[in-house]
Enzyme design. Structure first.
Site, PDB file in Angstrom:
ATOM      1  N   GLN A  25       0.688  -1.138  -0.082  1.00 25.45           N
ATOM      2  CA  GLN A  25      -0.068  -0.120   0.123  1.00 25.45           C
ATOM      3  C   GLN A  25       0.807   1.258  -0.091  1.00 25.45           C
ATOM      4  O   GLN A  25       1.996   1.170   0.226  1.00 25.45           O
ATOM      5  CB  GLN A  25      -1.038  -0.053   1.363  1.00 25.45           C
ATOM      6  CG  GLN A  25      -0.081  -0.127   2.442  1.00 25.45           C
ATOM      7  CD  GLN A  25      -1.014  -0.491   3.792  1.00 25.45           C
ATOM      8  OE1 GLN A  25      -2.212   0.110   3.694  1.00 25.45           O
ATOM      9  NE2 GLN A  25      -0.343  -1.013   4.477  1.00 25.45           N
ATOM     10  N   ASP A  67      -9.259  -6.922  12.371  1.00 22.49           N
ATOM     11  CA  ASP A  67      -9.095  -5.598  12.188  1.00 22.49           C
ATOM     12  C   ASP A  67      -8.478  -5.029  10.789  1.00 22.49           C
ATOM     13  O   ASP A  67      -8.230  -3.949  10.675  1.00 22.49           O
ATOM     14  CB  ASP A  67      -8.081  -5.250  13.170  1.00 22.49           C
ATOM     15  CG  ASP A  67      -7.941  -3.739  13.448  1.00 22.49           C
ATOM     16  OD1 ASP A  67      -8.874  -2.968  13.104  1.00 22.49           O
ATOM     17  OD2 ASP A  67      -6.741  -3.278  13.956  1.00 22.49           O
TER      18      ASP A  67
END
Lengths: 285, 285
Positions: A31, A155
């Protein structure tokens, strides 16, 4: 200076946050990560242009994904956190003395390093002696586990991006296998308001509902999320999030919260009719 | 064409909605009114640059401000709506056969005319034979009333703007006087998340709490509101919003809703801890 960070919540709706300065930009194999300071939300982190958390509203997310299952399960000793590299979830978990192990599986070391440097109030959770960090793929890690955890917290934030493997049918089956016979799994369920998010939300519920005996959805208000509205999934082998909820036991812990309360716990499962109906359609479909 | 409507929710946060076309602009002595068509929220109306309602999310607001008190009070015959010139509140009220009078007090005739032309699904509520529209100042109208209504709905949107008179101490006293001995008043309570909205929210609760024996606050998720989160006030002379709530009676009416349900009714009063604490501070301060 007039500097704004903007995020398209759909192609047709945008939330913009005034920025004082950008304090970090970096790129990993997973990312692009950026960190900004803002007058309204304090410091916030984005992944590939989407807000992941901000100082001003992360408490809601971290409290709701941790304290809801912890107020239901009577004795959590071993916890697995998938994603969670910022440390906010570990920080909330670290307030429970009975927890012995907190395994955090975060594939992106850069994400952890950035959070440690720029978000010490979250990352302090990772310094708890019970935390073990594994820089691995969550699904691969899960496949090696069997009857190992009391609680799994997914998460991961991005069901359609690099974390997509964490929302497949195999994933829910692997979580089921990795949990003890009375284990609970909680996960982000997305925002049901915009049409383009609704399908993801439906697909998640369908998978969890078919994988676990008990599968309920609860809600929170998080301003930086699409439409300001976020759902969480509660999938469980034995404990029901309301019938087995023990408010007195949780309140006796005297944990300081800003969003969660045992009163709110019950209300969080009382959903708008349009959300109830779309979940029921997946249960019956 | 790349056309966006933007609204600053604070000086530092902006919500932008892609617009297909502007279909109306007009100005009255009270406000600038604009109407836009958008792919995400359908048609929406703004007053002085703020979204008042959209086709896509008005149902939440109108249902929550009407059905919550109607599911508590056992026999509402006479209703006063302050503001409400779009007709959405009257539309929801018109589903109750026992209501005999719906007085809508809207100072701005242009607002009503625009809604009748551009929002027929809302404005249809104003065509119910029990509706009487008064093009008057709400506070002046109220001053002439005593022991006259079972339910007052304050549908005015702008506590700091042209409707500011509807949020003063005198206003709450006048509402109290205008209500029957078991009357209920509901009102918009604003959004508590951003610091600059919090003070308004506190001041409203303080006034209502000191004017009525029972004063509670409830919540809804409305994407076009600041932070996507909106509060409503429930001020009452006799009936408590939960202790006197009759779910079975309301469900027997078979009113079709998209947001409200009797399950959600209870949950809407279970507030985040930070909201409960700021309300309690005003009660004790």
């Amino acid at each position: 200076m007039d500097l704004w960070f903007g995020e398209l919540h759909t192609d047709n709706v945008k939330l913009s946050i005034r920025v004082e300065q950008q304090v970090f930009h970096g790129e990993s194999e997973f990312q692009h990560i950026d960190v900004f300071d803002s007058p309204e939300f304090g410091r916030f982190l984005t992944s590939d242009g989407s807000v992941i958390f901000s100082e001003k509203d992360e408490f809601t997310y971290d409290e709701m994904i941790v304290h809801v299952p912890m107020a239901v399960h009577p004795n959590v000793c071993r916890v697995l956190v998938l994603g969670g590299g910022d440390g906010g979830v570990a920080r909330e978990l670290s307030q429970y003395d009975e927890i012995e192990v907190i395994d955090v599986v975060e594939p992106d070391k850069l994400f952890v390093d950035v959070c440690c440097k720029y978000f010490p109030d979250n990352a302090c959770g990772l310094r708890d002696s019970r935390v073990r960090i594994f820089y691995e793929d969550g699904l691969k890690f899960l496949r090696t586990k069997s009857d190992d955890y009391d609680l799994i917290i997914n998460d991961c934030t991005d069901p359609l991006g690099h974390a997509a493997g964490l929302f497949t049918k195999e994933f829910y089956g692997s979580c089921f296998k990795a949990l003890h016979e009375d284990g609970i799994m909680v996960y982000q369920h997305g925002s049901p308001f915009y049409d383009e998010d609704e399908e993801t939300c439906r697909a998640m519920h369908k998978r969890a509902y078919r994988s676990f005996p008990i599968s309920r959805v609860y809600q929170a208000h998080i301003p930086t999320c699409p439409a300001g509205y976020w759902l969480f999934g509660f999938a469980s082998k034995k404990y029901h999030p309301l019938k087995d909820f023990n408010a007195a036991r949780w309140n006796a812990r005297h944990i300081k919260t800003w969003y969660y309360s045992t009163h709110l716990h019950r209300g969080a499962f009382m959903l708008p009719r349009y959300v109830e109906e779309l979940l029921e359609e997946e249960e019956n479909g």
